[in-house]
Write an enzyme that holds these catalytic residues in place. Structure first.
Site: not given
Ligand SMILES: [Zn+2]
Ligand SMILES: [Zn+2]
Length: 441
Positions: A400, A262, A328
């Site tokens: 996601y 993103d 992440y």
């Protein structure tokens, strides 16, 4: 049966060069070749066009050489019958186009001198009337041993260029294709793009991976975009692609990333693999280590690249089809009462767990609405300063992560927020590792 057909020619055949006697079952008998050639020569044909009718009979000769020999054979047969030998002035089929081959080669080399290339290929366009006449000849005499005129033109032009420029013709993946329009002796180049592989890191939360045209004006420039034509001032693509394009003298660039983060996510760790494609490069041997330093100077504090090297279209395919797992680092604001033990218990429960994600609301305008299953491979708490929780989450490709954290109003299930029983808000997201196994030798 006319004297040039059938067995009457047997004596003649034995007097011909050995190549015409080669026993090859798919090949017509010599007498048939001479008979067909005799009929073909009821029209004025040059040696190229005559020889090309029998191109597949023997591959050891040029069409011109083959045509010359066959013409001699026809001449002998005709003289035995007391007929005049075939004459040639202007070829009915090609209008002596092969006389212009050196001129075509010159025109090709003039164009090729404008670009850097290691290998090349010739293509050609010929007058449609020439092709029609060639097809007419095939339908009259049989075209099963013939080669199309373009094939011979390409090869003959290619031979001259090859020996002049000292670089080889390449059929598979040439650096440049020179397309000759034989009607005007004009040449168009189709230059293969230059592909450059690397990995990038992005240290800021306000630039996208690729150039993003303004939604209002679609790139033309308007008030909303301050006449830049862009939604964002720059992008990883521009920071990396512009300096490479300047060096290569290309016309445009395209960015092929192994997935994308993103805009507001940083890309850290080892970086994300990508290939930049430079269209119509005039130079191919560019100093990539130098460009790498230049990119990193210009991109300082925002974008950094590592390991730039020459790549290929094939590698673009690999990069686009790769599905590496990702790690992440995510900072979460917890809006409610939970203690550390509860959090650890929930994180334990997510190890190697499948979750179902309905297409997130935020991307539903550009993606089909469907449910997909993804795996949360591992989760770990690296900091908890109530209400701020910092996690490291390893997921399967295509997960996601933000939605896994906040639950997307139940569209992702199970989710961290759901399992903790309190609303969770993503404060920041970084990609810290992409576990790809391509690209780096
Ligand atoms: Zn001809
Ligand atoms: Zn605009």
């Amino acid at each position: 049966m006319s004297p040039v057909q059938g067995r009457e020619c047997g004596g003649l055949v034995s007097s011909l060069p050995t190549i015409y006697k080669r026993p090859f079952p798919l090949v017509p008998r010599m007498s048939d070749i001479v008979a067909r050639a005799d009929r073909a020569l009821s029209r004025d044909l040059c040696d190229h066009c005559l020889g090309r009718l029998f191109a597949l009979v023997d591959t050891g000769l040029t069409n011109r050489e083959r045509g010359e020999s066959i013409r001699m054979a026809v001449g002998l047969v005709r003289s035995l019958k007391g007929d005049a030998p075939p004459t040639h002035n202007t070829c009915w089929l090609c209008v002596n186009i092969f006389d212009s081959v050196p001129r075509f080669a010159e025109a090709v080399m003039k164009e090729l001198s404008k670009v850097e290339f290691g290998t090349f290929l010739i293509g050609s366009r010929v007058d449609p009337e020439i092709q029609e006449r060639e097809e007419r000849l095939w339908s009259e005499l049989g075209g099963e041993t013939a080669e199309p005129i373009k094939g011979e033109l390409n090869r003959e032009i290619g031979k001259i260029v090859e020996s002049s420029v000292g670089r080889p013709v390449e059929f598979g993946a040439p650096d440049v294709v020179a397309l000759v329009d034989t009607r005007f002796a004009s040449v168009e180049l189709d230059v293969t793009p230059l592909f450059v592989y690397g990995r990038y890191r992005k240290f800021v939360r306000d630039i996208p991976q690729t150039r993003w045209p303004c939604r209002m004006c679609r790139g033309k420039g308007c008030k909303r975009c301050h006449f830049t034509g862009k939604m964002y001032e720059t992008s990883v693509q521009e920071i990396v692609g512009d300096p490479i394009m300047r060096e290569a003298g290309g016309s445009d660039h395209f960015f092929h990333g192994m997935g994308r983060e993103d805009i507001d996510a940083r890309m850290l760790g080892n970086g994300r693999p990508f290939v930049v494609e430079i269209r119509e490069p005039r130079r191919r041997s560019i100093d990539l280590p130098l460009i790498e330093r230049r990119v990193n100077d210009e991109g300082k504090g925002r974008v950094e690249v590592i390991g730039l090297r020459v790549s290929s279209r094939e590698e673009v395919r690999q990069i686009k089809s790769a599905s590496p797992s990702k790690v992440y680092r995510v900072e979460i604001a917890i809006n409610g009462k939970v203690n550390k033990e509860k959090i650890n218990e929930v994180l334990q429960s997510f190890k190697r767990t499948r979750i179902t994600q309905q297409t997130p609301v935020r991307v539903s305008h550009r993606r089909a609405d469907l449910a997909r299953e993804r795996m949360i491979i591992d989760t770990e708490m690296v900091g908890f300063d109530d209400p701020l929780l910092t996690l490291v989450i390893k997921t399967e490709a295509g997960t996601y992560v933000k939605e896994f954290v906040h639950g997307d109003n139940g569209r992702t299930n199970p989710s961290l927020s759901g399992a903790l029983g309190v609303p969770c808000e993503v404060k920041s997201l970084d990609v810290i590792d992409i576990a790809d196994d391509t690209g780096d030798e």
